[in-house]
Structures are given as C-alpha cells and as structure tokens.
Design an enzyme around this catalytic site. Structure first.
Site, PDB file in Angstrom:
ATOM      1  N   SER A 264       0.817  -1.329  -0.007  1.00  8.79           N
ATOM      2  CA  SER A 264       0.164  -0.090   0.065  1.00  8.79           C
ATOM      3  C   SER A 264       0.885   1.123  -0.109  1.00  8.79           C
ATOM      4  CB  SER A 264      -0.877   0.064   1.340  1.00  8.79           C
ATOM      5  OG  SER A 264      -0.112   0.254   2.539  1.00  8.79           O
ATOM      6  N   LYS A 265       0.325   2.348  -0.174  1.00 11.38           N
ATOM      7  CA  LYS A 265       0.880   3.780  -0.063  1.00 11.38           C
ATOM      8  C   LYS A 265       1.621   3.698   1.326  1.00 11.38           C
ATOM      9  CE  LYS A 265      -0.140   8.369  -0.911  1.00 11.38           C
ATOM     10  NZ  LYS A 265       0.997   9.038   0.182  1.00 11.38           N
ATOM     11  N   ARG A 266       0.868   3.383   2.250  1.00  9.65           N
ATOM     12  CA  ARG A 266       1.323   3.489   3.651  1.00  9.65           C
ATOM     13  C   ARG A 266       2.735   2.933   3.735  1.00  9.65           C
ATOM     14  NH1 ARG A 266      -2.569   1.962   7.796  1.00  9.65           N
ATOM     15  NH2 ARG A 266      -0.723   1.852   8.978  1.00  9.65           N
ATOM     16  N   ASP A 269       5.218   5.231   2.119  1.00 10.71           N
ATOM     17  CA  ASP A 269       5.684   6.308   3.057  1.00 10.71           C
ATOM     18  C   ASP A 269       6.464   6.017   4.219  1.00 10.71           C
ATOM     19  OD1 ASP A 269       3.992   7.791   1.385  1.00 10.71           O
ATOM     20  OD2 ASP A 269       2.273   7.797   2.501  1.00 10.71           O
TER      21      ASP A 269
END
Ligand code: GLU
Length: 507
Positions: A264-266, A269
């Site tokens: 995921s994008k998380r 990040d």
C-alpha cells in the site's frame, strides 16, 4: 491460438495508477506483443462519483513513460471505439434489455432503506442478507419476479428508480478456467444477484466490462487477483448472452516488503519508496505522492522489477530489456501466490540501468538538477560522470560523488587528516607540487608515471604520498582515481589545492 490476440488494460480513473496497476498493464502489453496482438486501453469511468480530475491523463502518461504505449485507446482509434465507457453509455441499455427479455435478468425496485432493513433483520438472527435465488421470489423483495407485468410497467412509467439484477442460476456447479490458477469449481448458489444496470442509464462495472470485452473482441482478460470473485458472474454473463468467453488470467497480489497483506501507499511512505510510477498531486487536497520517475528511477528499472513481480523466466536471469521480456514472457510462468515487493532490489536494478546510459545523457540530467553546474561545459560534465557513475544508483548521487571536481574542498575530514597528515607530509607534498609544476604533458597517465617513479626512487611508502594528496584535492579519502581527478581539475587547480591544504593542515 486461432483468434487474434487482443488484450485490454481497463483502469478506472479514480486516482493515480498504483504500480500494481502498471504491472497489470505491462503483463497485458508483453502478452500482446509476444503474440503479435493488440494492446487496448479502455477507461472504465462509469462511476461518476469516483471520477478524479487528471487521473486518465496520469494513466496514459505512465504507460508512455514506461515504454508500453497502447495500440488502441482514447485518441487512438483502432475501429473498436469509443474507448471511454462514459462515451459508450448508449450501448449498454440494449444489452440490459436483451437479458430482461430472455428472463436472465429482472427489475428490482427495493429502496436502499428496505435493503438496509433486510440486512439488519438478518444480522439480528446471526445471518447475512444476500439478494439471491433463495429470497428473490419469496415476496419480501420487490422485483419483477414477483410483481405483475402491469405493476412493473407502471412503476417504470411513473419514474420509480429501479435496478436490473442478474438472475444467477440455481443449483449449478460452474467450471471456471484460469490460465494461472487452473480449473476451479463454483456452486452458483453462493452467488448474489449482482446489479447490472441502474435507472439513471448507467451500467455497473460488470455489465459494461463484459459488453465491451465482447464488442472489442478481447481474447484474453489479464487482470488483478481482486477480480477473481467476479469471474463466475462474468462467465455466466457470457453464457447468458450466448457469447464465447475470453480466456482469463488473474495476476497474483503484490505483497508488502515485510509482514502480511498487499503493498500500500502507507508501506511506501513508511519505508521511503514510491508506489506510483509518476508523481501525483491530488486535485482536491493538493497532497503530493512521490513517483518512480521523479525519484530518479529509469523506466527500464520499473519495467524490469515489475516484470519479476509474479512472473519468473525459469532461469537465473534477472536483467531483462523490454524486448527480452516480450520474447520470454509466458502466462504459464506467472505464480499463483503473492509476489513480495523488494525496494532494495529496485535500487539494484536502477544502479544497473544507470551504467547502461550514455554519459552525455546522464550529464544533461545531472546539469539540469544542479545549479552549480549551470556554466560548466556539458562535455566536461560527461567526462566526470564517466568517472563516478559506477558508484551511483541515481543521478541525484552524482553531486556527492563529484563535487570536488567542480569546487575545491572547503574543509577536510578530521579523521582522515589525523591519519594522513604526519610530520613528514608537508615536505612530501612540497615535492609533489614540484613534480606537478614540472609536468608538461598534464595527463593522468603521465602524472601517475612521474609520481609513482618518484615514490619508488625515494623509497617512501605509497600511502604516505597518496593519502594526503587525495585529501588535499578531495577533502576526504574518497573518489575515483587520484590521477584522473588531477587531470580533470588541471595543473593550476592542483597546485592551489595543495597550497591551501598545507596552510590549513599546518595552522
Ligand atoms: N475497471 C476495473 C479496474 O479498475 C477493470 C477490471 C478488469 O480488468 O476487468 O481494475
């Protein structure tokens, strides 16, 4: 394969394209090219509530940047257009009507409040409400299977909202085929009667997707595993229309670098890597998400690492150009299980592809990112790039690896100074300055020969000369060959740096 291979990438423009989506596009592209087929881009934008400004342009730019352009799609007509579902709206109603007429679909008038009430009732009894064969004709649900023809007609005429639902067959075992997953069997009694069409004139994903795949003569549907639960319905829809079904291949998930679940994008990040091919600015919040391109990755890197997420060539080979991928790609070698994403490996690929680039091309990119190089000749920068690139993973590493070619050091690494500047160092460097000044043909080779001969003649340890010399020129004990550095910065600059070093070190 008798039929011409035609595959499609069918994203919904609801935001930036995740690298998982780009992998789906890549596998479609590779499969199409391998079989001299067509790669179609279809924009699935029937859900206007989820429409995001700029998302379609982002998709096409990502495909173009990756070097996997579509053969047919918006603005590139191949005779099967339009390629945006919002421009094909007029087509779908006919197909919904066809299923209604043949009894394969029915009208349903249940309001969302009524459906909510059914859900709550079921929950209270520890059950889950499913709109299906079990309850569709029992009288509690409001649909054309229980209402009279007149009643249905009058409700529609009065403008009452309705949906068209697919009448899933009862008591059948469906045999499903998937190129990657093999054969599967599904009991149709577990299926719900999915909505195909709404009275606002819009089809749902399922109807539009099947109709378009049929009309566009798609031979193979290659898509993410998240669509596997829809496969039974899709196969039933082909059957209901009396159409031949394309072949299906559902690609495995891309998993987080560590732990369970999909990437995921998380994760990006948290661990510091992009999950999007290009930078994306959210049109509403203004939030910026990093992209591979802007982070300094090459398109070849992205294509190479994506290809190996789920597919393997069956050999040890890891580096693949797009052409090599086209010739080696085979859906039979795509794994069923999830593919773990490895951000370190992507860097390794980038290091490799950076070495394959022309120095001049890299120099242009280096110059455009570095204001200190604005007035420096591009050919000079290219020569320096040639000397340092093997230590770099990104063009953004270049400045740290090469700043001393362009600017004299302003300080010296204190540890290195302690190690490299001894009692006799000042005398030694004075003599080196002398040699440098007298060297007429100021080439790296010549300097190396002169200085090394002198070291041997004098019987001084090699490090006693080379260490302080490097320190004086670079400010640290790093960098490429000292004689290359001397040649590149030139005689005067060498002498100047040695003089400054002697002043500072002896102060
Ligand atoms: N519009 C769907 C998506 O966004 C397409 C799924 C399919 O390829 O059938 O992924």
């Amino acid at each position: 394969m008798a039929q011409k291979v035609r595959v499609r990438f069918a994203p919904s423009p609801t935001g930036p394209l995740h690298i998982g989506g780009l992998r789906t596009a890549l596998f479609n592209y590779l499969f199409a090219k391998k079989h001299q087929g067509d790669f179609v881009l279809r924009i699935e934008d029937t859900d206007q509530n989820r429409f995001v400004e700029g998302a379609e342009a982002y998709i096409t730019e990502s495909l173009n940047w990756s070097g996997i352009p579509y053969d047919e799609g918006p603005e590139k007509d191949g005779g099967y257009g339009p390629y945006r579902q919002s421009e094909r709206k007029h087509l779908y109603i006919r197909y919904a009507d066809e299923l209604l007429a043949s009894g394969k679909a029915y009208y349903a008038f249940d309001t969302s409040e009524q459906l909510d009430a059914h859900r709550k009732d079921h929950e209270a009894n520890g059950k889950t409400f499913i709109y299906n064969w079990h309850n569709r004709e029992k009288g509690r649900l409001v649909n054309s299977l229980v209402l009279s023809e007149e009643e249905v007609a009058s409700r529609i005429a009065s403008g009452e909202p309705y949906v068209v639902r697919f009448k899933s067959p009862q008591d059948r075992i469906l045999e499903l085929k998937d190129i990657i997953r093999g054969d599967m069997r599904i009991d149709t009694n577990i299926l719900d009667d999915k909505i195909l069409f709404k009275s606002d004139g819009m089809p749902t994903y399922h109807l539009a997707n099947i109709v378009d795949d049929h009309l566009m003569e798609i031979s193979h549907v290659i898509r993410g595993e998240e669509w596997l639960p829809s496969l039974a319905l899709h196969v039933l829809l082909y059957e209901a229309f009396g159409w031949a079904s394309p072949e299906f291949a559902h690609l495995p998930l891309i998993l987080k670098p560590v732990g369970k679940g999909k990437l995921s994008k998380r994760d990006g990040d948290k661990l510091g890597f992009p999950v999007f091919p290009l930078e994306w600015t959210d049109p509403k919040s203004g939030d910026v998400s990093r992209g591979y391109k802007e982070d300094g990755y090459f398109a070849e890197t992205v294509v190479n690492f994506l290809a190996l997420l789920g597919w393997n060539p069956g050999t040890e080979q890891e580096l693949f150009s797009l052409e090599e991928l086209v010739s080696s790609f085979d859906l039979a070698r795509v794994n069923k299980s999830g593919a773990r994403f490895d951000p370190e490996k992507t860097k390794w690929f980038n290091h490799h592809y950076l070495q394959t680039k022309l120095d001049l091309e890299l120099a242009e990119s280096f110059k455009s990112h570095t204001s200190a190089l604005a007035d420096i000749d591009i050919n000079y920068v290219a020569l320096i790039v040639g000397l340092i690139k093997e230590r770099a993973t990104f063009v953004s590493d270049f400045w740290d690896l090469s700043s001393f070619f362009f600017e004299a050091p302003v300080d010296y690494n204190p540890k290195a100074l302690k190690k490299g500047f001894k009692e006799e160092t000042a005398d030694i460097l004075q003599q080196v300055i002398h040699i440098i000044t007298r060297t007429r043909e100021f080439t790296a080779q010549n300097l190396e020969a002169k200085i090394k001969d002198w070291i041997t003649d004098q019987g001084i340890g090699f490090g006693k000369v080379m260490m302080p010399l490097r320190l004086a020129l670079v400010g640290d004990l790093k960098g490429p060959d000292v004689f290359d550095i001397m040649f590149m910065i030139g005689k005067n600059e060498c002498v100047k740096r040695l003089d400054t070093f002697l002043e500072v070190a002896q102060a």
